[in-house]
Design a protein around this motif. Structure first.
Motif, PDB file in Angstrom:
ATOM      1  N   PHE A  14       0.828  -1.203   0.000  1.00 46.41           N
ATOM      2  CA  PHE A  14       0.000   0.000   0.000  1.00 46.41           C
ATOM      3  C   PHE A  14       0.866   1.258   0.000  1.00 46.41           C
ATOM      4  O   PHE A  14       0.642   2.178  -0.800  1.00 46.41           O
ATOM      5  N   THR A  15       1.882   1.314   0.884  1.00 41.37           N
ATOM      6  CA  THR A  15       2.703   2.520   0.989  1.00 41.37           C
ATOM      7  C   THR A  15       3.536   2.759  -0.264  1.00 41.37           C
ATOM      8  O   THR A  15       3.942   3.894  -0.543  1.00 41.37           O
ATOM      9  N   ALA A  16       3.812   1.698  -1.039  1.00 42.66           N
ATOM     10  CA  ALA A  16       4.607   1.853  -2.261  1.00 42.66           C
ATOM     11  C   ALA A  16       3.744   2.246  -3.455  1.00 42.66           C
ATOM     12  O   ALA A  16       4.115   3.132  -4.232  1.00 42.66           O
ATOM     13  N   PHE A  17       2.584   1.617  -3.610  1.00 41.39           N
ATOM     14  CA  PHE A  17       1.779   1.824  -4.816  1.00 41.39           C
ATOM     15  C   PHE A  17       0.822   3.011  -4.715  1.00 41.39           C
ATOM     16  O   PHE A  17       0.594   3.712  -5.708  1.00 41.39           O
ATOM     17  N   PHE A  18       0.248   3.252  -3.545  1.00 39.82           N
ATOM     18  CA  PHE A  18      -0.780   4.280  -3.422  1.00 39.82           C
ATOM     19  C   PHE A  18      -0.290   5.678  -3.820  1.00 39.82           C
ATOM     20  O   PHE A  18      -1.017   6.410  -4.516  1.00 39.82           O
ATOM     21  N   PRO A  19       0.930   6.095  -3.418  1.00 41.38           N
ATOM     22  CA  PRO A  19       1.379   7.431  -3.853  1.00 41.38           C
ATOM     23  C   PRO A  19       1.418   7.593  -5.367  1.00 41.38           C
ATOM     24  O   PRO A  19       1.111   8.677  -5.882  1.00 41.38           O
ATOM     25  N   TYR A  20       1.776   6.522  -6.104  1.00 41.25           N
ATOM     26  CA  TYR A  20       1.814   6.622  -7.562  1.00 41.25           C
ATOM     27  C   TYR A  20       0.402   6.793  -8.137  1.00 41.25           C
ATOM     28  O   TYR A  20       0.208   7.521  -9.112  1.00 41.25           O
ATOM     29  N   VAL A  21      -0.557   6.114  -7.517  1.00 40.89           N
ATOM     30  CA  VAL A  21      -1.943   6.258  -7.964  1.00 40.89           C
ATOM     31  C   VAL A  21      -2.404   7.701  -7.778  1.00 40.89           C
ATOM     32  O   VAL A  21      -2.969   8.322  -8.693  1.00 40.89           O
ATOM     33  N   VAL A  22      -2.128   8.264  -6.605  1.00 40.78           N
ATOM     34  CA  VAL A  22      -2.559   9.636  -6.318  1.00 40.78           C
ATOM     35  C   VAL A  22      -1.820  10.633  -7.206  1.00 40.78           C
ATOM     36  O   VAL A  22      -2.430  11.565  -7.752  1.00 40.78           O
ATOM     37  N   LEU A  23      -0.507  10.453  -7.360  1.00 40.02           N
ATOM     38  CA  LEU A  23       0.257  11.367  -8.212  1.00 40.02           C
ATOM     39  C   LEU A  23      -0.273  11.354  -9.642  1.00 40.02           C
ATOM     40  O   LEU A  23      -0.365  12.406 -10.296  1.00 40.02           O
ATOM     41  N   SER A  24      -0.625  10.174 -10.128  1.00 38.34           N
ATOM     42  CA  SER A  24      -1.163  10.067 -11.492  1.00 38.34           C
ATOM     43  C   SER A  24      -2.498  10.786 -11.608  1.00 38.34           C
ATOM     44  O   SER A  24      -2.754  11.523 -12.580  1.00 38.34           O
ATOM     45  N   ILE A  25      -3.379  10.599 -10.615  1.00 41.14           N
ATOM     46  CA  ILE A  25      -4.687  11.272 -10.627  1.00 41.14           C
ATOM     47  C   ILE A  25      -4.503  12.788 -10.587  1.00 41.14           C
ATOM     48  O   ILE A  25      -5.146  13.543 -11.329  1.00 41.14           O
ATOM     49  N   LEU A  26      -3.600  13.256  -9.709  1.00 38.76           N
ATOM     50  CA  LEU A  26      -3.372  14.693  -9.577  1.00 38.76           C
ATOM     51  C   LEU A  26      -2.776  15.279 -10.847  1.00 38.76           C
ATOM     52  O   LEU A  26      -3.113  16.409 -11.242  1.00 38.76           O
ATOM     53  N   LEU A  27      -1.909  14.527 -11.520  1.00 42.95           N
ATOM     54  CA  LEU A  27      -1.308  15.033 -12.760  1.00 42.95           C
ATOM     55  C   LEU A  27      -2.367  15.186 -13.848  1.00 42.95           C
ATOM     56  O   LEU A  27      -2.419  16.218 -14.536  1.00 42.95           O
ATOM     57  N   VAL A  28      -3.202  14.172 -13.997  1.00 40.61           N
ATOM     58  CA  VAL A  28      -4.262  14.236 -15.005  1.00 40.61           C
ATOM     59  C   VAL A  28      -5.186  15.419 -14.724  1.00 40.61           C
ATOM     60  O   VAL A  28      -5.550  16.182 -15.629  1.00 40.61           O
ATOM     61  N   ARG A  29      -5.553  15.592 -13.456  1.00 42.62           N
ATOM     62  CA  ARG A  29      -6.452  16.694 -13.106  1.00 42.62           C
ATOM     63  C   ARG A  29      -5.784  18.054 -13.315  1.00 42.62           C
ATOM     64  O   ARG A  29      -6.390  18.985 -13.861  1.00 42.62           O
ATOM     65  N   SER A  30      -4.538  18.161 -12.915  1.00 43.20           N
ATOM     66  CA  SER A  30      -3.869  19.460 -13.007  1.00 43.20           C
ATOM     67  C   SER A  30      -3.624  19.879 -14.443  1.00 43.20           C
ATOM     68  O   SER A  30      -3.609  21.084 -14.751  1.00 43.20           O
ATOM     69  N   LEU A  31      -3.426  18.904 -15.330  1.00 47.94           N
ATOM     70  CA  LEU A  31      -3.189  19.235 -16.734  1.00 47.94           C
ATOM     71  C   LEU A  31      -4.415  19.862 -17.398  1.00 47.94           C
ATOM     72  O   LEU A  31      -4.306  20.448 -18.477  1.00 47.94           O
ATOM     73  N   THR A  32      -5.565  19.734 -16.761  1.00 45.08           N
ATOM     74  CA  THR A  32      -6.782  20.357 -17.297  1.00 45.08           C
ATOM     75  C   THR A  32      -6.922  21.802 -16.836  1.00 45.08           C
ATOM     76  O   THR A  32      -7.854  22.495 -17.261  1.00 45.08           O
ATOM     77  N   LEU A  33      -6.021  22.273 -15.988  1.00 49.54           N
ATOM     78  CA  LEU A  33      -6.117  23.612 -15.422  1.00 49.54           C
ATOM     79  C   LEU A  33      -5.280  24.603 -16.222  1.00 49.54           C
ATOM     80  O   LEU A  33      -4.213  24.264 -16.748  1.00 49.54           O
ATOM     81  N   GLU A  34      -5.760  25.841 -16.284  1.00 48.93           N
ATOM     82  CA  GLU A  34      -5.023  26.872 -17.008  1.00 48.93           C
ATOM     83  C   GLU A  34      -3.706  27.169 -16.303  1.00 48.93           C
ATOM     84  O   GLU A  34      -3.645  27.285 -15.082  1.00 48.93           O
ATOM     85  N   GLY A  35      -2.658  27.293 -17.095  1.00 53.87           N
ATOM     86  CA  GLY A  35      -1.347  27.638 -16.539  1.00 53.87           C
ATOM     87  C   GLY A  35      -0.499  26.446 -16.162  1.00 53.87           C
ATOM     88  O   GLY A  35       0.688  26.610 -15.869  1.00 53.87           O
ATOM     89  N   SER A  36      -1.091  25.234 -16.143  1.00 56.39           N
ATOM     90  CA  SER A  36      -0.334  24.057 -15.700  1.00 56.39           C
ATOM     91  C   SER A  36       0.846  23.769 -16.617  1.00 56.39           C
ATOM     92  O   SER A  36       1.938  23.421 -16.157  1.00 56.39           O
ATOM     93  N   THR A  37       0.636  23.906 -17.928  1.00 52.69           N
ATOM     94  CA  THR A  37       1.732  23.630 -18.866  1.00 52.69           C
ATOM     95  C   THR A  37       2.865  24.645 -18.715  1.00 52.69           C
ATOM     96  O   THR A  37       4.041  24.304 -18.909  1.00 52.69           O
ATOM     97  N   ASP A  38       2.523  25.881 -18.335  1.00 50.03           N
ATOM     98  CA  ASP A  38       3.571  26.879 -18.090  1.00 50.03           C
ATOM     99  C   ASP A  38       4.466  26.444 -16.930  1.00 50.03           C
ATOM    100  O   ASP A  38       5.685  26.635 -16.970  1.00 50.03           O
ATOM    101  N   GLY A  39       3.838  25.866 -15.905  1.00 54.88           N
ATOM    102  CA  GLY A  39       4.611  25.388 -14.767  1.00 54.88           C
ATOM    103  C   GLY A  39       5.541  24.248 -15.148  1.00 54.88           C
ATOM    104  O   GLY A  39       6.707  24.206 -14.732  1.00 54.88           O
ATOM    105  N   ILE A  40       5.042  23.308 -15.955  1.00 55.13           N
ATOM    106  CA  ILE A  40       5.856  22.162 -16.376  1.00 55.13           C
ATOM    107  C   ILE A  40       7.005  22.625 -17.266  1.00 55.13           C
ATOM    108  O   ILE A  40       8.139  22.148 -17.135  1.00 55.13           O
ATOM    109  N   ILE A  41       6.726  23.557 -18.177  1.00 56.13           N
ATOM    110  CA  ILE A  41       7.789  24.092 -19.041  1.00 56.13           C
ATOM    111  C   ILE A  41       8.857  24.776 -18.203  1.00 56.13           C
ATOM    112  O   ILE A  41      10.064  24.601 -18.426  1.00 56.13           O
TER     113      ILE A  41
END
Length: 659
Positions: A272-299
């Protein structure tokens, strides 16, 4: 025997010089899941994956999320990945491989494993002390995350607006109106726009003074005024916060539950402690990429600044990040590997864990900077002014971000659950190090009695909880900063330097390669010997010097700690480092007292392995002896490391000495 890997596989029968079978081993069977433990008393991992995931949970911690992204963008963005990868192979993988092999070969914890060279037993005690210090303060960070997790379950996130709890400086500014106000030559004060032409001189002076006042966001004010109720400085510890006390207690209860059945339950928790953070990080990345300005932060995060590669500071930061991210020298890697079966391929494990940890850091950076890009867009500020690291990112910036998202409670719960699991993964292994060390030092008391093992775990947790109450006070954050800066910084570098020199030069890199050969079935390339002899020590020395030169007094919220506070920090660092010379002096004193030998003779004696050094099982000791063309009985003994004499030739005669 041939050292060629193809000619030296485990499925072949090994024979001694007389042609008698010593052992027969099938690697596929040995490395597969098995309910039967090789070490009946200490136990082994239920399956190989338990070990790999536990090591990954141990290495991947809060620093991967709240430190690496900031360090990366500050040191050249994508260009920083070049020194980062180089340092991974120069210092990271060699040290991880060294410690995993060391613990696995002897099936011993960080102190008992130094039967290899008793003079350096203090290195093990230093690792033990570091693990104790980390266990005490690290759970407080988990407690903060638990506090926020419960706060996230409310119908309205409490830090979304200034409330009755707010200080006078708390303001949720309307960024759009503030920008329009400034554009039309107005002055912004307390969320209102004022123009000089509409006010008298006295009133206008008040507005000007108001515009110069520092204001803080509701999330910032909530963390410091409600969660911490922080005092004015480290000189004022204030009273105990009962909410934080309960959260800290819950964090320790979770640790006890995860380790209730020893390494078996710890291995299960790692899934659980190994896999769960990757699940959450993936969900947060997908959600954040839909927000304005997110690509500017990644660049901004990944855009290479090649000119910075010529800076020594960039290379120093890369080495520091790799070293502290993989967590060698805490004792956790040695401890976790000590529960492996003898023929486990720890080299593959070391490579997998090291590379996965580094990839996780880069992936976490994508998530964090996509969120920071959105935040910068909302605040109409440059990304560089929003980007931050440490507790400020986790408990101020991100909580502020989620208030701007639909279903903000969901994203808040997911984020803090991720922080809790990241913290627990590291904390479980750290407490396991402390627990295992004490069990190995008192085997007759704990190893054969599961109830006593559990009581020892509860005793460790209760002691650390009581000491950790200092962090749950109003001034606790200042103490936590001291521990974070000093408990596992300079001390780890010194410990790692002594460890690598002791194993490579005193115990002998060639001998150590032979130990690994008996486990893996083939002899590692000689490059590893030179890595442990020269490259890793040189890199650690470079990091130590660089860290020392880059030393800055401890600060929190731009408040510089007084000199006496940093003095306390150095005491924290030295408390572990001093174990190395102190144990050396004690060992030499005991040796001289028992054998009446000179100091030089005692040192020579203490740098030799004890007769009972080596694998736990008789057949594995025979395998190691066969590699050196020695009689199998040459490595068999029941003599313990300390408290019992062993015979050694001294001044032409024999003496019994205690080691």
């Amino acid at each position: 025997m041939s050292h060629n890997k193809q000619e030296y596989q485990y499925h072949l029968k090994k024979k001694d010089e007389n042609g008698d079978k010593i052992y027969e081993d099938n690697s596929d069977e040995n490395l597969s899941s098995s309910d039967e433990d090789e070490n009946k008393e200490r136990g082994n991992w239920s399956r190989k994956m338990d070990f790999v995931l536990s090591c990954l949970s141990y290495a991947v911690g809060l620093g991967n999320v709240w430190r690496f992204p900031y360090v990366c963008y500050r040191n050249g963005g994508g260009a920083f990945l070049i020194p980062f990868v180089i340092m991974l192979f120069v210092t990271g993988i060699p040290l991880v491989y060294l410690e995993m092999s060391f613990g696995q070969f002897a099936s011993s914890g960080v102190v008992s494993v130094w039967k290899a060279a008793p003079l350096f037993q203090g290195v093990g005690w230093a690792m033990f002390i570091v693990s104790v210090l980390i266990a005490i303060y690290y759970n407080m960070i988990i407690a903060y995350a638990i506090y926020y997790l419960f706060a996230s379950l409310r119908s309205v996130l409490p830090w979304s607006e200034c409330g009755l709890w707010s200080s006078e400086a708390c303001v949720r500014e309307n960024i759009t109106e503030k920008s329009n106000c400034t554009q039309y030559n107005g002055t912004w004060c307390n969320n209102f726009c004022y123009h000089q032409t509409e006010m008298n001189t006295t009133a206008w002076a008040s507005v000007v003074n108001c515009s110069k006042m520092d204001v803080i966001s509701p999330s910032d004010d909530y963390f410091h005024s409600v969660v911490l109720d922080i005092s004015e400085g480290i000189h004022d510890m204030g009273s105990l916060k009962w909410q934080l006390t309960l959260c800290l207690l819950l964090a320790w209860v979770l640790i006890c539950i995860c380790l209730a059945k020893g390494i078996k339950s710890g291995g299960k928790a790692a899934y659980f402690t190994a896999f769960f953070p990757y699940v959450v990080l993936s969900i947060l990345l997908v959600r954040s990429l839909t927000l304005e300005g997110s690509t500017d932060g990644i660049i901004y995060y990944l855009k290479p600044q090649w000119s910075k590669l010529g800076s020594a500071k960039v290379w120093g930061d890369a080495a520091i990040q790799i070293f502290f991210s993989l967590s060698p020298c805490w004792g956790g890697l040695v401890t976790l590997a000590s529960y492996n079966k003898f023929h486990n391929n720890c080299f593959i494990d070391a490579v997998i864990v090291s590379i996965m940890d580094s990839l996780t850091s880069v992936f976490a950076g994508l998530v964090i900077f996509s969120v920071i890009g959105f935040m910068a867009h909302e605040l109409k500020q440059p990304v560089s002014e929003v980007a931050t690291e440490g507790a400020g990112l986790a408990f101020i910036v991100y909580p502020e971000v989620v208030t701007k998202l639909p279903i903000s409670q969901l994203w808040s719960v997911l984020f803090f659950l991720m922080l809790i699991t990241l913290g627990l993964g590291t904390q479980i292994s750290t407490v396991t190090t402390v627990h295992t060390t004490l069990m190995d030092r008192f085997p007759h008391v704990f190893l054969k009695n599961q109830t006593r093992r559990l009581m020892l775990l509860i005793g460790i947790s209760l002691t650390c909880f009581l000491i950790g109450l200092a962090f749950a006070t109003q001034g606790g954050m200042y103490i936590l900063q001291l521990f974070d800066n000093y408990a596992a910084s300079y001390s780890l570098l010194v410990i790692g330097l002594v460890e690598s020199l002791a194993l490579a030069w005193v115990y002998g890199a060639d001998r150590f390669l032979g130990d690994i050969e008996s486990m893996l079935g083939y002899r590692p390339h000689v490059i590893w010997a030179w890595s442990w002899r020269l490259i890793a020590p040189a890199a650690l020395t470079f990091i130590l010097i660089f860290t020392w030169v880059d030393f800055k007094p401890t600060t929190y919220q731009n408040e510089v700690f007084p000199g006496w506070a940093d003095g306390m920090g150095w005491v924290i660092s030295l408390s572990s480092i001093m174990a190395i010379p102190v144990v050396m002096v004690y060992q030499i004193y005991v040796q001289r007292k028992n054998s009446r030998s000179t100091i030089i003779e005692s040192i020579k004696f203490l740098t030799k392995p004890t007769p009972d050094w080596g694998p736990n099982k008789k057949e594995h000791r025979a395998e190691r002896a066969a590699l050196d063309k020695l009689p199998p009985d040459s490595l068999e003994s029941t003599v313990p490391l300390t408290g019992v004499g062993r015979t050694e030739e001294v001044n032409g005669g024999t003496e019994t000495a205690e080691v």
